[in-house]
Write a protein that holds these residues in place. Structure first.
Motif, PDB file in Angstrom:
ATOM      1  N   ASP A 204      -1.155  41.087   8.885  1.00 17.81           N
ATOM      2  CA  ASP A 204      -1.302  39.666   8.612  1.00 17.81           C
ATOM      3  C   ASP A 204      -0.436  38.891   9.600  1.00 17.81           C
ATOM      4  OD1 ASP A 204      -2.981  40.294   6.516  1.00 17.81           O
ATOM      5  OD2 ASP A 204      -1.390  40.201   5.007  1.00 17.81           O
ATOM      6  N   MET A 205      -0.488  37.554   9.498  1.00 15.56           N
ATOM      7  CA  MET A 205       0.279  36.732  10.432  1.00 15.56           C
ATOM      8  C   MET A 205       1.422  36.038   9.693  1.00 15.56           C
ATOM      9  SD  MET A 205      -2.507  35.522  13.253  1.00 15.56           S
ATOM     10  CE  MET A 205      -1.191  35.314  14.452  1.00 15.56           C
ATOM     11  N   SER A 206       1.638  34.762   9.930  1.00 11.10           N
ATOM     12  CA  SER A 206       2.791  34.061   9.341  1.00 11.10           C
ATOM     13  C   SER A 206       2.710  34.059   7.815  1.00 11.10           C
ATOM     14  CB  SER A 206       2.856  32.630   9.872  1.00 11.10           C
ATOM     15  OG  SER A 206       1.664  31.928   9.555  1.00 11.10           O
ATOM     16  N   HIS A 207       3.866  34.057   7.193  1.00  8.60           N
ATOM     17  CA  HIS A 207       3.954  34.137   5.739  1.00  8.60           C
ATOM     18  C   HIS A 207       4.700  32.940   5.141  1.00  8.60           C
ATOM     19  CE1 HIS A 207       2.590  38.212   6.264  1.00  8.60           C
ATOM     20  NE2 HIS A 207       2.754  38.518   4.996  1.00  8.60           N
ATOM     21  N   ASP A 218       1.022  30.536  14.334  1.00  6.64           N
ATOM     22  CA  ASP A 218       0.015  31.548  14.617  1.00  6.64           C
ATOM     23  C   ASP A 218      -0.611  31.353  15.995  1.00  6.64           C
ATOM     24  OD1 ASP A 218       0.524  32.606  12.148  1.00  6.64           O
ATOM     25  OD2 ASP A 218      -1.337  31.916  11.214  1.00  6.64           O
ATOM     26  N   ALA A 219      -0.746  30.095  16.421  1.00  5.81           N
ATOM     27  CA  ALA A 219      -1.312  29.829  17.751  1.00  5.81           C
ATOM     28  C   ALA A 219      -0.410  30.391  18.837  1.00  5.81           C
ATOM     29  CB  ALA A 219      -1.505  28.323  17.945  1.00  5.81           C
ATOM     30  N   LEU A 220       0.910  30.239  18.688  1.00  5.20           N
ATOM     31  CA  LEU A 220       1.851  30.810  19.662  1.00  5.20           C
ATOM     32  C   LEU A 220       1.751  32.335  19.676  1.00  5.20           C
ATOM     33  CD1 LEU A 220       5.076  28.679  19.068  1.00  5.20           C
ATOM     34  CD2 LEU A 220       3.608  28.646  21.088  1.00  5.20           C
ATOM     35  N   THR A 221       1.641  32.916  18.489  1.00  4.25           N
ATOM     36  CA  THR A 221       1.557  34.376  18.369  1.00  4.25           C
ATOM     37  C   THR A 221       0.298  34.905  19.052  1.00  4.25           C
ATOM     38  OG1 THR A 221       2.716  34.215  16.244  1.00  4.25           O
ATOM     39  CG2 THR A 221       1.582  36.282  16.727  1.00  4.25           C
ATOM     40  N   MET A 242       7.466  33.378  16.341  1.00  7.27           N
ATOM     41  CA  MET A 242       6.150  33.921  16.016  1.00  7.27           C
ATOM     42  C   MET A 242       6.337  34.801  14.785  1.00  7.27           C
ATOM     43  SD  MET A 242       5.120  35.195  19.845  1.00  7.27           S
ATOM     44  CE  MET A 242       5.513  34.180  21.270  1.00  7.27           C
ATOM     45  N   GLU A 243       5.215  35.146  14.147  1.00  4.98           N
ATOM     46  CA  GLU A 243       5.377  35.981  12.957  1.00  4.98           C
ATOM     47  C   GLU A 243       4.117  36.768  12.653  1.00  4.98           C
ATOM     48  OE1 GLU A 243       7.973  34.656   9.623  1.00  4.98           O
ATOM     49  OE2 GLU A 243       6.098  34.719   8.491  1.00  4.98           O
ATOM     50  N   MET A 244       4.267  38.085  12.651  1.00 11.75           N
ATOM     51  CA  MET A 244       3.264  39.008  12.131  1.00 11.75           C
ATOM     52  C   MET A 244       4.013  40.107  11.393  1.00 11.75           C
ATOM     53  SD  MET A 244       0.348  39.487  15.124  1.00 11.75           S
ATOM     54  CE  MET A 244      -1.045  39.845  14.028  1.00 11.75           C
ATOM     55  N   CYS A 245       3.571  40.443  10.197  1.00 14.11           N
ATOM     56  CA  CYS A 245       4.257  41.529   9.492  1.00 14.11           C
ATOM     57  C   CYS A 245       4.082  42.835  10.261  1.00 14.11           C
ATOM     58  CB  CYS A 245       3.760  41.656   8.064  1.00 14.11           C
ATOM     59  SG  CYS A 245       1.990  41.938   7.907  1.00 14.11           S
ATOM     60  N   GLY A 246       2.990  42.943  11.018  1.00 15.92           N
ATOM     61  CA  GLY A 246       2.740  44.137  11.817  1.00 15.92           C
ATOM     62  C   GLY A 246       3.062  43.938  13.280  1.00 15.92           C
ATOM     63  N   ASP A 279      -4.830  25.936  -1.610  1.00 20.21           N
ATOM     64  CA  ASP A 279      -3.402  25.618  -1.701  1.00 20.21           C
ATOM     65  C   ASP A 279      -2.788  25.728  -0.309  1.00 20.21           C
ATOM     66  OD1 ASP A 279      -0.716  25.336  -2.188  1.00 20.21           O
ATOM     67  OD2 ASP A 279      -0.544  27.048  -3.549  1.00 20.21           O
ATOM     68  N   LYS A 280      -2.439  24.594   0.288  1.00 23.84           N
ATOM     69  CA  LYS A 280      -1.929  24.588   1.657  1.00 23.84           C
ATOM     70  C   LYS A 280      -0.420  24.397   1.730  1.00 23.84           C
ATOM     71  CE  LYS A 280      -6.314  23.081   3.611  1.00 23.84           C
ATOM     72  NZ  LYS A 280      -7.014  22.152   4.544  1.00 23.84           N
ATOM     73  N   SER A 281       0.252  24.560   0.610  1.00 25.67           N
ATOM     74  CA  SER A 281       1.701  24.357   0.594  1.00 25.67           C
ATOM     75  C   SER A 281       2.474  25.600   1.013  1.00 25.67           C
ATOM     76  CB  SER A 281       2.153  23.934  -0.799  1.00 25.67           C
ATOM     77  OG  SER A 281       1.876  24.971  -1.745  1.00 25.67           O
ATOM     78  N   ARG A 282       1.850  26.767   0.877  1.00 23.36           N
ATOM     79  CA  ARG A 282       2.560  28.028   1.145  1.00 23.36           C
ATOM     80  C   ARG A 282       1.512  29.081   1.470  1.00 23.36           C
ATOM     81  NH1 ARG A 282       5.450  32.001  -2.155  1.00 23.36           N
ATOM     82  NH2 ARG A 282       7.472  32.462  -1.203  1.00 23.36           N
ATOM     83  N   VAL A 283       1.221  29.256   2.753  1.00 20.39           N
ATOM     84  CA  VAL A 283       0.050  30.045   3.138  1.00 20.39           C
ATOM     85  C   VAL A 283       0.446  31.302   3.898  1.00 20.39           C
ATOM     86  CG1 VAL A 283      -1.322  27.932   3.253  1.00 20.39           C
ATOM     87  CG2 VAL A 283      -0.306  28.868   5.347  1.00 20.39           C
ATOM     88  N   VAL A 284      -0.516  32.225   4.017  1.00 29.81           N
ATOM     89  CA  VAL A 284      -0.379  33.434   4.831  1.00 29.81           C
ATOM     90  C   VAL A 284      -1.516  33.421   5.859  1.00 29.81           C
ATOM     91  CG1 VAL A 284      -0.379  35.957   4.865  1.00 29.81           C
ATOM     92  CG2 VAL A 284       0.668  34.729   2.955  1.00 29.81           C
ATOM     93  N   GLY A 285      -1.188  33.718   7.108  1.00 26.54           N
ATOM     94  CA  GLY A 285      -2.174  33.681   8.178  1.00 26.54           C
ATOM     95  C   GLY A 285      -2.868  35.011   8.392  1.00 26.54           C
ATOM     96  N   TYR A 286      -4.117  34.956   8.852  1.00 27.75           N
ATOM     97  CA  TYR A 286      -4.916  36.141   9.120  1.00 27.75           C
ATOM     98  C   TYR A 286      -5.657  35.970  10.448  1.00 27.75           C
ATOM     99  CZ  TYR A 286      -4.362  35.920   4.038  1.00 27.75           C
ATOM    100  OH  TYR A 286      -3.840  35.776   2.774  1.00 27.75           O
ATOM    101  N   SER A 287      -5.849  37.062  11.162  1.00 28.13           N
ATOM    102  CA  SER A 287      -6.577  36.982  12.427  1.00 28.13           C
ATOM    103  C   SER A 287      -7.445  38.218  12.625  1.00 28.13           C
ATOM    104  CB  SER A 287      -5.619  36.843  13.612  1.00 28.13           C
ATOM    105  OG  SER A 287      -4.787  37.981  13.724  1.00 28.13           O
TER     106      SER A 287
END
Length: 488
Positions: A204-207, A218-221, A242-246, A279-287
């Protein structure tokens, strides 16, 4: 000393054929995805039908897919699997992060299979066993799989997309660039010229940022991934820009891509949980991302061409190299350099060679570029002047006598055997176990060696291998080309 791990843990379920068959039961069926086979199959069909159009003519060698709960990440994951569906794979190496257990190195599930509501996906035991033997940091730690979902969540999509595949499940531990490099090298050597292996990164991406902040991060990542810049990507995640759990598996994938000359990266889809839950207050990114070097049906690419450096760019790189050496030798400090030239900002490997009156005085380089070319040249110039173990550090008194030469390198590609080496055109890398050596293309011209002499000296002199090791199929051979230019 690492703790001794008992293999016979209560959570591991074995098949009726015996303990050797080690079938991993699912951890998150009924949670992250449906436990009912029909419901699960229907869900995957639904999200793949809803996914937009994707290119299906790419020979995909690496892919990134998310691993969150299917209602959130499934619509993005569908893009990955639609894009790879027409490829023919026998082995899929799935690399994910360890979310629950901190450990050093990597953990490889060695045999048996992984079970989902759609059945059992068998492990490629031969591949897994060879990989385990490739490096002492590679091991099997059963406990890291006890609660982990990163591998498992990818499996139902794979089962719906392909028949008769085998997997190699890998979990990576603490962030260590050397482990990323070692795994990339081991995979490159094991896969060789096989075209039926996919490296699948589960991440996943940012958390837990707000919707807008997450999208910017996520765009920077994704930009760093598209640029195939392992240093920028790894350091960006460490610094949390940047942020990816992986990010550790993705760093490995970028290094692997550069080793194999995989030059094309496409982001097929990016979204976050705010797009599905509202809910856009606390999201997790996916790519969904794919890496490839050619289209399906195209022959193996030849040497990756280097975008030509013009005379002005070459002059600027030579100036950077000389100024960097001058400042370091006189002050011990590294020169601050910047450039507005987009070509010089491209990530690329390079060697810097120092001679005095035609005699070698230092030569060090980076084969796989991890920095912009202008920074690589600066750092390699300093290293050639101060770190070449064959020579004492360059002195101030020698500065006026040195001549500099720069070799800007193409991305190395693996070859089947020495018959594909063109003397004078190709630089060559030999690699086996923990031994590696490299000769630049100009070594053949400067020495006048035959190909056999060239390779024998490369093995014995540079890699610490027997002189005839290049003839052994266990020794990996890579070639690259170089744009070579120097001071007058």
């Amino acid at each position: 000393m690492r703790p001794i791990i008992l293999l016979f843990m209560a959570w591991t379920i074995f098949s009726v054929q015996g303990w050797c068959d080690m079938i991993k039961e699912p951890n998150v069926a009924g949670g992250f995805y449906p436990s009912d086979p029909k419901e699960l199959s229907d869900f995957i069909d639904k999200v793949e039908a809803a996914a937009g159009s994707v290119p299906q003519d790419r020979q995909v060698q690496i892919a990134i897919s998310p691993h969150a709960g299917y209602p959130y990440s499934g619509p993005v994951a569908a893009y990955t699997y639609k894009a790879i569906a027409k490829n023919h794979y026998k082995t899929i190496v799935i690399i994910g992060p360890s979310h629950f257990v901190d450990f050093q190195g990597i953990s490889i599930w060695p045999k048996g299979g992984f079970k989902t509501p759609l059945g059992i996906v068998p492990v490629d035991e031969d591949f897994a066993q060879k990989l385990l033997k490739a490096n002492p940091e590679f091991q099997f730690l059963p406990n890291v799989y006890e609660r982990e979902h990163a591998i498992e969540v990818e499996l139902p999509f794979l089962q719906k997309t392909f028949k008769d595949i085998h997997i190699v499940p890998i979990l990576m531990g603490d962030p260590d660039p050397q482990v990323c490099h070692d795994l990339a090298v081991a995979l490159d050597q094991l896969i060789g010229d096989r075209q039926d292996v996919l490296i699948l990164i589960s991440s996943d991406m940012s958390h837990y940022y707000t919707y807008d902040v997450a999208n910017k991060m996520d765009a920077l990542t994704l930009q760093a991934i598209i640029q195939l810049d392992p240093k920028k990507f790894f350091e960006g995640n460490i610094s949390r820009h940047m942020e990816m759990c992986g990010f550790v598996p993705v760093t490995t994938a970028i290094l692997y891509a550069r080793m194999r000359g995989i030059t094309h990266v496409e982001v097929l889809e990016h979204a976050n949980s705010g797009d599905t839950s509202g809910d856009k207050s606390r999201v997790v990114g996916y790519s969904s991302v794919i890496f490839y070097s050619r289209l399906l049906g195209q022959p193996q690419t030849q040497d990756e061409a280097i975008d030509a450096l013009n005379a002005t760019q070459k002059k600027e790189l030579l100036r950077i190299a000389r100024d960097s050496i001058e400042k370091y030798v006189r002050t011990g400090k590294t020169l601050d350099v910047t450039t507005t030239d987009a070509r010089l900002k491209a990530v690329q490997g390079a060697f810097v060679t120092i001679t005095i009156n035609g005699a070698l005085r230092g030569c060090i380089g980076s084969i796989i570029g991890q920095e912009p070319l202008y920074e690589t040249v600066r750092d390699m110039a300093i290293a050639a002047a101060s770190q070449d173990p064959r020579f004492h550090p360059l002195s101030v008194a020698e500065l006026n006598s040195i001549r500099l030469e720069i070799s800007a390198l193409s991305i190395p590609r693996r070859i089947k055997d020495a018959s594909q080496i063109v003397m004078g055109k190709h630089g060559v890398i030999v690699s086996r176990d923990n031994h590696q050596g490299v000769f630049l293309p100009q070594v053949a011209t400067d020495t006048g060696w035959s190909k056999e002499e060239f390779l024998s000296e490369l093995c014995s002199q540079k890699a610490g291998l027997p002189p005839d090791a290049w003839k052994d199929p266990a020794t990996a051979l890579y070639v690259f080309t170089a744009d070579v230019f120097g001071e007058k």
